[in-house]
Every structure is written in structure tokens, then in C-alpha cells.
Motif scaffolding. Sequence first.
Motif, PDB file in Angstrom:
ATOM      1  N   LYS A 342     111.321  49.405 -49.304  1.00 55.54           N
ATOM      2  CA  LYS A 342     110.780  48.271 -48.552  1.00 55.54           C
ATOM      3  C   LYS A 342     111.095  48.400 -47.059  1.00 55.54           C
ATOM      4  CE  LYS A 342     110.798  43.189 -48.500  1.00 55.54           C
ATOM      5  NZ  LYS A 342     111.354  41.967 -49.141  1.00 55.54           N
ATOM      6  N   ARG A 345     109.145  51.383 -45.492  1.00 53.38           N
ATOM      7  CA  ARG A 345     107.727  51.053 -45.364  1.00 53.38           C
ATOM      8  C   ARG A 345     107.475  50.254 -44.080  1.00 53.38           C
ATOM      9  NH1 ARG A 345     106.947  48.601 -49.854  1.00 53.38           N
ATOM     10  NH2 ARG A 345     105.874  50.252 -51.044  1.00 53.38           N
ATOM     11  N   LYS A 346     108.367  49.316 -43.787  1.00 54.45           N
ATOM     12  CA  LYS A 346     108.222  48.496 -42.583  1.00 54.45           C
ATOM     13  C   LYS A 346     108.305  49.364 -41.331  1.00 54.45           C
ATOM     14  CE  LYS A 346     110.376  44.550 -40.211  1.00 54.45           C
ATOM     15  NZ  LYS A 346     111.495  43.560 -40.264  1.00 54.45           N
ATOM     16  N   THR A 348     107.831  52.687 -41.110  1.00 48.03           N
ATOM     17  CA  THR A 348     106.741  53.668 -41.065  1.00 48.03           C
ATOM     18  C   THR A 348     105.445  53.020 -40.589  1.00 48.03           C
ATOM     19  OG1 THR A 348     107.761  54.903 -42.886  1.00 48.03           O
ATOM     20  CG2 THR A 348     105.450  55.371 -42.405  1.00 48.03           C
ATOM     21  N   THR A 349     105.199  51.786 -40.989  1.00 50.49           N
ATOM     22  CA  THR A 349     104.024  51.060 -40.520  1.00 50.49           C
ATOM     23  C   THR A 349     104.046  50.942 -38.992  1.00 50.49           C
ATOM     24  OG1 THR A 349     103.942  49.784 -42.580  1.00 50.49           O
ATOM     25  CG2 THR A 349     102.729  48.899 -40.696  1.00 50.49           C
ATOM     26  N   LEU A 431     103.442  56.182 -46.478  1.00 49.00           N
ATOM     27  CA  LEU A 431     103.198  54.863 -47.073  1.00 49.00           C
ATOM     28  C   LEU A 431     102.711  54.994 -48.513  1.00 49.00           C
ATOM     29  CD1 LEU A 431     101.485  53.139 -43.997  1.00 49.00           C
ATOM     30  CD2 LEU A 431     103.846  52.871 -44.781  1.00 49.00           C
ATOM     31  N   LEU A 434     105.657  55.915 -50.697  1.00 54.32           N
ATOM     32  CA  LEU A 434     106.510  54.748 -50.945  1.00 54.32           C
ATOM     33  C   LEU A 434     105.906  53.861 -52.040  1.00 54.32           C
ATOM     34  CD1 LEU A 434     107.442  53.875 -47.255  1.00 54.32           C
ATOM     35  CD2 LEU A 434     108.921  54.966 -48.958  1.00 54.32           C
ATOM     36  N   ASP A 435     104.569  53.747 -52.069  1.00 57.98           N
ATOM     37  CA  ASP A 435     103.908  52.996 -53.148  1.00 57.98           C
ATOM     38  C   ASP A 435     104.110  53.688 -54.494  1.00 57.98           C
ATOM     39  OD1 ASP A 435     103.040  51.107 -51.368  1.00 57.98           O
ATOM     40  OD2 ASP A 435     101.017  51.947 -51.142  1.00 57.98           O
ATOM     41  N   ASP A 438     107.596  52.993 -55.642  1.00 56.77           N
ATOM     42  CA  ASP A 438     107.677  51.607 -56.117  1.00 56.77           C
ATOM     43  C   ASP A 438     107.160  51.499 -57.548  1.00 56.77           C
ATOM     44  OD1 ASP A 438     107.982  48.874 -56.175  1.00 56.77           O
ATOM     45  OD2 ASP A 438     107.103  48.552 -54.198  1.00 56.77           O
TER      46      ASP A 438
END
Length: 558
Positions: A342, A345-346, A348-349, A431, A434-435, A438
Motif C-alpha cells: 500500500k 503504491r502511493k 510509485t503513483t 503498480l 503491486l496489484d 495484493d
Amino acid sequence: MEMFEDAVDVLKKNLEDAILEFRVPKPRKAYVLLKPERHRDAISLLLKQVENAELSTITGTDLGNEIELNYHMACGGTITIKSRVPREKPVIRTITDILPGANLYEREVFDLLGVIFEGHPNLQRLMLPENWPQGDYPLRRDWKPHANQENSFVSEETSQTETEDLKDAGSIINVIVGPQHPVLHEPEMFSFKVDGETVVDVEVRLGYVHRGIEKAAERMMYFQNVYLVERICGICNAAHTTCFCQAVEDIGNIDTPPRALYLRTIIHELNRVHSHLLLLGVAGHLLGFEALFQHVWRDREPVMDIVERITGNRLMSGFNTIGGVRRDIDPNTIEKTLKTVKEVRKRTTFYKKVFEEDPTLRLRTEGVGVLSRSDALKFCVVGPVARGSGIAMDVRKDDPYAAYEEIPFNVVSYKECDTWARLMVRAEEVLESLDILDYALSHLPSGRLRVRVQRKIPEGEAVSRVEAPRGELIHYIKSDGTAYPYRVKVRAPTLANLMAFPDAIRGAFIADIPSVIGSLDPCFSCTDRMAFLDTKNGQKWHWSLDDVNNSKNRKALI
């Protein structure tokens, strides 16, 4: 699967008179033995009639009286086109006129097995040093190291001899970059031909730290080779062990437990995340964006911490084994990993937005290092380099392995075909990874970690492919029914992508060289080690490049 079946039908319908043997032992795996010199017809057919068909690599195998050439074609699976030549006079026609991407693969087979490819435009050494004895081919089964080979070093005069091709001509000047590489801490040499500030052409020289891993694998048992292939690349270690283990499991008909397949996927994607973040940080460094470099590498650290927590090791995970994995993941680690996913991801965005919006970064990368879609297919590039040229190819989707067939994800591709597109592919892929993490952690099945496997593997052969961070990685293994492999072939993604570098850099400025090389994310020798020998007492040791650059070490030798 449909593409693979179409490719099989194309060969059966059009080459019935040339096929000596046709086997499909596993889904999406075919082996076709053809009459001599009919390999060109088979490869031409696949390229013309199967969309996005590519040559993965060429494997040469010494069978005793013959040398077998395996052309591994990626067509929604792997179709291996086989052709055999006499060992005493191994001559076969080149396919570089059909597929320029075969250039380095043919040179590699020529260098290590002595096969002559008639019509090849530049059939010269690729891996071995220039003073290697003529007629001495290390991948032949009867080859043995010479007693005095440790003392055979290329002299400075020999290595720097100026050939006709390297001489300056008019306004064209040769700029030698390497063997100490400007982008990565690895030995490699590029000879750039420049006209003023513009790059006109480039020649690549490999093999400065060639470690002979394929030959070493023949003398080690399968279980020992898992640790050997892991050391091909520190960043892609899980990709190499997954690829190798899959090939052995295919030959031995070993069913890997579902939980192990998910755990392989998890560690594989963690490797991809930290590899892509490393490269995105390096890209900032190469462009003079030091703040981006430092921040991205800072946010890569939690990923490395998770790898260490799951496997017990920060870099060389030692996680995969034949028949499964060596370690389980506990609920606390799952919770910690999901939290890290989580957070990463923040961040990398945010970095993706920087690559999209920063004007200086885009000015230095847009329209630079252009590799068109047609050229990318012609040179058989793989991974983010191919996807940055609009080719939506990904082994995880095209030829699913581990748990990827059960996990939803998107294949990222960009049509800009330049350095910026290749960097953006990696940013978005972080990203996606990371999904995947998850999903895999939330749907991890119960059950065993591995199955017992005998040391002796049945006679057979297998091709295994995985999507390493840098692209398609392929391992070919041939077994003779013993505990030792008869042949192990590895083609890392960098060798595939290097063939396109001259086209990508041609027309660019000298200042663009580091960023274009960096956008390919090359890994030349995978470990930064040099062997040293004291000729007086025979003592041998290894130094890293930092050790070599340390003045205290150099003074100690004087």
C-alpha cells in the motif's frame, strides 16, 4: 493457446515433407526435427503467418557425431525448430537475412561450439577473448581446460589493436566507451562512431566477465544448479531459479503444489518491483535528477526488507527448489507485506506523475532512442523494451506459469517507442506488480510447500520461459537420465535487447548515450567480479571494481 495451435498447424500443413519428428509433450511446448537446411523455411513460415512470432534464442548441443541446433520460437508458447549438422564439418545457412535478431545468437553458437553460419554478416567472436585458441570450443562435450589457460590474458596491445572498421574516417570519430561502463558498474565496451555530437553507429563487445556457467552446470547435480543459476543475476535471482526449476519439473513430470506456485509468484513480483524501482532511480541519476534517484531508492528499501523477511536473504533469496519452495510465509509477514504494498503504491503513483509531467525529464527522453515497432520485432527485443515499442508481449500472459493463469493483471505497453515510453512502462508495471502481490497474498492457497524429487531426472528435454524484470528469460535443459544435466542453456533478456541498441542510438546525441543504454536496463555480467592471479606463487583471488579502484590495494601489489 490459440496462437500456439495455429503455429503448429502452419508447420504441419506446409512442411510435411521436411518434418522428421514432431512432438508436443506439454501444453504450449513443441519440438520439430527437420531435414537439413529446412530450418529457414520453418522460421519464415512462422514469422509470416503467426502474429508477433519471435526468435527467443538458438541453443547448440553436442550430440557426439552431430551438433543439434535448436531455434526456440515464441508463438504463444515455444516451438523449437531442430536442425542437425555433422560435428566434423558443422556448417548451416544463416537466418540473419530473414531475422536480423538472430545475429548475436549465431555468433554465440559459433564462438562456443564452432558452427559456421554461411552468409552471416559478421561471424566473429562474441564471448571468448581474442587470444582464445582457434578450434577450441568449450561447449563441446569432450572439451577440457588447458593446463596453462589461467595465464592466458589478452595483452593491452592485442585488445586495443585498431582494425580498419575502428579507424577514424573524415569527420567520423571513434569514441570507445568501456570496458568500465558509463551506466552500470559492469564491464562492457561500446565503440561509438560519432560525427560532431551525433552518434552515427556503434559496435558492442561482450564477454569481459564471462563465467562459463553453462559449462559448469554440466558438472553439477540438478539441485546444486539451482544455486548456480541463481547467481547469474542478483536482481533477477528468483526469475532464474523459477525458470530452471520449471524446466526440470517438466522433464521429470513433477507436480508443484499450488501454494508453492503462489509463493514463487510473490517473490518473483517482489523482484520485479525492486528491479524497476532501481532502474527508475538510475534513470534520474543519468539525467542529472539526483533528488529523484535518492527518493526512489529510499522507497525501494521497504521492498528489500520484505524480501529478506520472506526468504531470509536480502538479495540471493535461495527460495525456489525443484518441486516447490524452501520457506513458507506466516500471517504476520503477509500483513506486513500488504501494508508495504500500500505504501509503495502511493509513492510509485507519485513517481509516475513525475515522469509524466516534469518538463526537463520529458525533454531529455521524448523522441530519444527511438525503436520502432517493426524494428523491435525484427530484432526480437523483449520485456519493457518491446512493450515500450507498442508490442504487448509478456510471458506471464502469453505462456502463463506459476500462478499467473489465476491472477488478473494488465500488460502495459506504450506506442511512443522512445526512452520515455520504456521508463513509463516500468513505472506502470510496478503498480501492476503491486496489484498482483495484493491478489496473491489475499488468495494464497493452503497445502504443501514442495514435493520430494529424486536426484536422477528422466531422459528428456524442456524449454522454460519466464518474464524476468528485464524481459523474457529462457532456460533450455537436456537430460540424459542421470543426476547431472547433459546441457543447460540460458538466454538472459539483455542479450536480446542489445541487438536493437545500435538502431535506437543512431542519430542521437553523445549526451543521450547513458539514458538510452539505461532505458534498456542492461545486465552484462550480472556480477561485478574479476579474477586475479599472482604469476609468481599461483595465488588466486577476486576483487570487485571498488576493490580495483582502491589505491591501497593497487599499491599492495607493486
